[in-house]
Structures are given as structure tokens and as C-alpha cells.
Design a protein around this motif. Sequence first.
Motif, PDB file in Angstrom:
ATOM      1  N   TYR A   1     -11.961  29.610  32.775  1.00  0.00           N
ATOM      2  CA  TYR A   1     -12.173  28.419  31.927  1.00  0.00           C
ATOM      3  C   TYR A   1     -11.403  28.535  30.612  1.00  0.00           C
ATOM      4  O   TYR A   1     -11.735  27.883  29.626  1.00  0.00           O
ATOM      5  CB  TYR A   1     -13.672  28.232  31.649  1.00  0.00           C
ATOM      6  CG  TYR A   1     -14.469  28.060  32.920  1.00  0.00           C
ATOM      7  CD1 TYR A   1     -14.468  26.849  33.610  1.00  0.00           C
ATOM      8  CD2 TYR A   1     -15.187  29.122  33.445  1.00  0.00           C
ATOM      9  CE1 TYR A   1     -15.182  26.701  34.779  1.00  0.00           C
ATOM     10  CE2 TYR A   1     -15.905  28.988  34.622  1.00  0.00           C
ATOM     11  CZ  TYR A   1     -15.894  27.769  35.286  1.00  0.00           C
ATOM     12  OH  TYR A   1     -16.597  27.617  36.451  1.00  0.00           O
TER      13      TYR A   1
ATOM     14  N   GLN B   1     -15.829  24.859  28.027  1.00  0.00           N
ATOM     15  CA  GLN B   1     -15.662  23.846  29.065  1.00  0.00           C
ATOM     16  C   GLN B   1     -17.028  23.485  29.645  1.00  0.00           C
ATOM     17  O   GLN B   1     -17.855  24.376  29.892  1.00  0.00           O
ATOM     18  CB  GLN B   1     -14.756  24.364  30.185  1.00  0.00           C
ATOM     19  CG  GLN B   1     -13.283  24.241  29.875  1.00  0.00           C
ATOM     20  CD  GLN B   1     -12.418  24.469  31.109  1.00  0.00           C
ATOM     21  OE1 GLN B   1     -12.847  24.233  32.240  1.00  0.00           O
ATOM     22  NE2 GLN B   1     -11.201  24.926  30.882  1.00  0.00           N
TER      23      GLN B   1
ATOM     24  N   ALA C   1      -9.363  19.380  30.033  1.00  0.00           N
ATOM     25  CA  ALA C   1     -10.699  19.581  30.612  1.00  0.00           C
ATOM     26  C   ALA C   1     -11.756  19.064  29.646  1.00  0.00           C
ATOM     27  O   ALA C   1     -11.526  19.001  28.432  1.00  0.00           O
ATOM     28  CB  ALA C   1     -10.934  21.061  30.884  1.00  0.00           C
TER      29      ALA C   1
ATOM     30  N   GLN D   1     -14.773  19.418  27.355  1.00  0.00           N
ATOM     31  CA  GLN D   1     -15.354  20.494  26.556  1.00  0.00           C
ATOM     32  C   GLN D   1     -16.720  20.033  26.034  1.00  0.00           C
ATOM     33  O   GLN D   1     -16.898  18.870  25.682  1.00  0.00           O
ATOM     34  CB  GLN D   1     -14.466  20.800  25.337  1.00  0.00           C
ATOM     35  CG  GLN D   1     -12.995  20.972  25.642  1.00  0.00           C
ATOM     36  CD  GLN D   1     -12.682  22.290  26.328  1.00  0.00           C
ATOM     37  OE1 GLN D   1     -13.392  23.278  26.153  1.00  0.00           O
ATOM     38  NE2 GLN D   1     -11.614  22.299  27.112  1.00  0.00           N
TER      39      GLN D   1
END
Length: 189
Positions: free
Chosen positions: A45, A149, A175, A177
Motif C-alpha cells: 500500500y 490507503q 488510490a 486514502q
Amino acid sequence: MVTMIHSLTLSATELASDRLLLRKAQEIDREGFIELATDPEVRAYLGGPKPRGDVEWYIDAVGAAGLTSHPGSFVIADITTNRLVGTLALERRSADRPGHVIEDGEELELSYVLRRSAWGAGLAFEAATTVLRAAAEELPDQPVVVVTQTAHLRSLKLAARLGFRHVSTFEEFGAEQTLSTAGLHAFTT
Ligand SMILES: CC(C)(COP(=O)(O)OP(=O)(O)OC[C@H]1O[C@@H](n2cnc3c(N)ncnc32)[C@H](O)[C@@H]1OP(=O)(O)O)[C@@H](O)C(=O)NCCC(=O)NCCS
């Protein structure tokens, strides 16, 4: 005054807990740093593993001292063996980045990375608690943030166990968060 607070993190360069020594990087940490940066599980991640050659080049370029030269940046070592089990940082989250709980940004931000073999023993919790308590004794009360994440359940569990509460989600590095926060003085002993 606010600007002054923003320029600070804790001043300690070494802190001890029951099982851990938080200290600055040493030459003996080289393999540990390489493992943290190249292990696919540890980096799952965090943008994925880095090529070993790039990591070696970087360590040679900055030297051991350069790896934790920033105030608030530590190696987490086993207190008995002095072996690196991970790294932890309590640094300022740049106002340029997304994800803040105060208008001016630059909040204290906690981040942590443990070797895969050290997961599941409460060591990240112990290291984080040690640093946050020391920071709470030294610094004025202020928000601390953790950004992780949303898919990273282990990290979210750790943040919640430490007492951070979810406040928002946002996109960074492609991504989603999750931003969580806690008041620094909640960690006063
Ligand atoms: C995120 C990360 C640090 C969490 O590590 P962790 O070991 O799960 O975290 P903790 O220190 O809170 O340990 C909790 C686990 O230890 C167990 N444990 C064992 N002994 C314990 C003790 N004495 N005290 C507390 N917990 C203990 C808990 O039951 C829990 O187990 P579980 O995972 O089965 O629920 C780790 O997964 C990691 O390094 N990931 C890769 C790096 C990363 O993505 N970091 C996030 C960027 S901010």
C-alpha cells in the motif's frame, strides 16, 4: 506563534520502551532498510516494491545518517539485539499535499513501516505510543494525522487502536486514502 508550532516535531533522537529502542539509523541497518523498501508485502500500500539496485544506490548516496536525519524520524530497533524491525516518523504533512484537518496544513503526521516478520506482535503500536507520548510532553496540543490507503486494513486498525478517528477520504497516488486524527495531548501519560 502558529508558524512556530508548525516548524517543530519532537527533539528526542533516542527513546526506549519495553521491547524497543527508537534511535537514529546506523550502518548495521542497511539490510533492514533494503528489505523494507523491496518487500512486496511491506510495500503493498506504499506504491509497490522498489528495485533493490535503486535502494542500494540511495543508501550509498545519503549514508546511514541520512536515512533518519530529519527530526522525528526513527529506526525502530529491538531493544535487546539492536536489530532494525522498522521505521517510524512524526513529521509535518506538507500543506501542498491533499489531506488536512486544519486550514494551514503542516500537521504532525505519524507514519510507520515494520518488517514483515515483525507484524502481529504489537510493535508498531508500542513504537507509536512511545513517540506520541514523548511528543505530547514536549509540544503544545495540536492535531496529529495518520493517512493510509483505505484498503490497508492493518494500518487502519493500528490507527484506530492508537485512538485516531476517521475524518475523511481523498485521492492521492491513484488510490483512496483515509485521513484520521487525534489530539496530541490525548497521549499524555
Ligand atoms: C501497518 C503495520 C505497521 C501494522 O503492523 P501490526 O503489527 O499489525 O501493528 P500493531 O503493532 O498494532 O500490532 C497489532 C497486532 O499485534 C497483536 N499483538 C500481539 N502482541 C501484542 C501486544 N503485546 N500488544 C499489542 N498487540 C499485540 C495484536 O493482536 C494485533 O494482531 P492482529 O493483526 O492479528 O489483529 C504493518 O502492517 C506494516 O508495516 N505494513 C507495511 C507498511 C505500511 O503500509 N505502513 C502504513 C503507512 S502509514
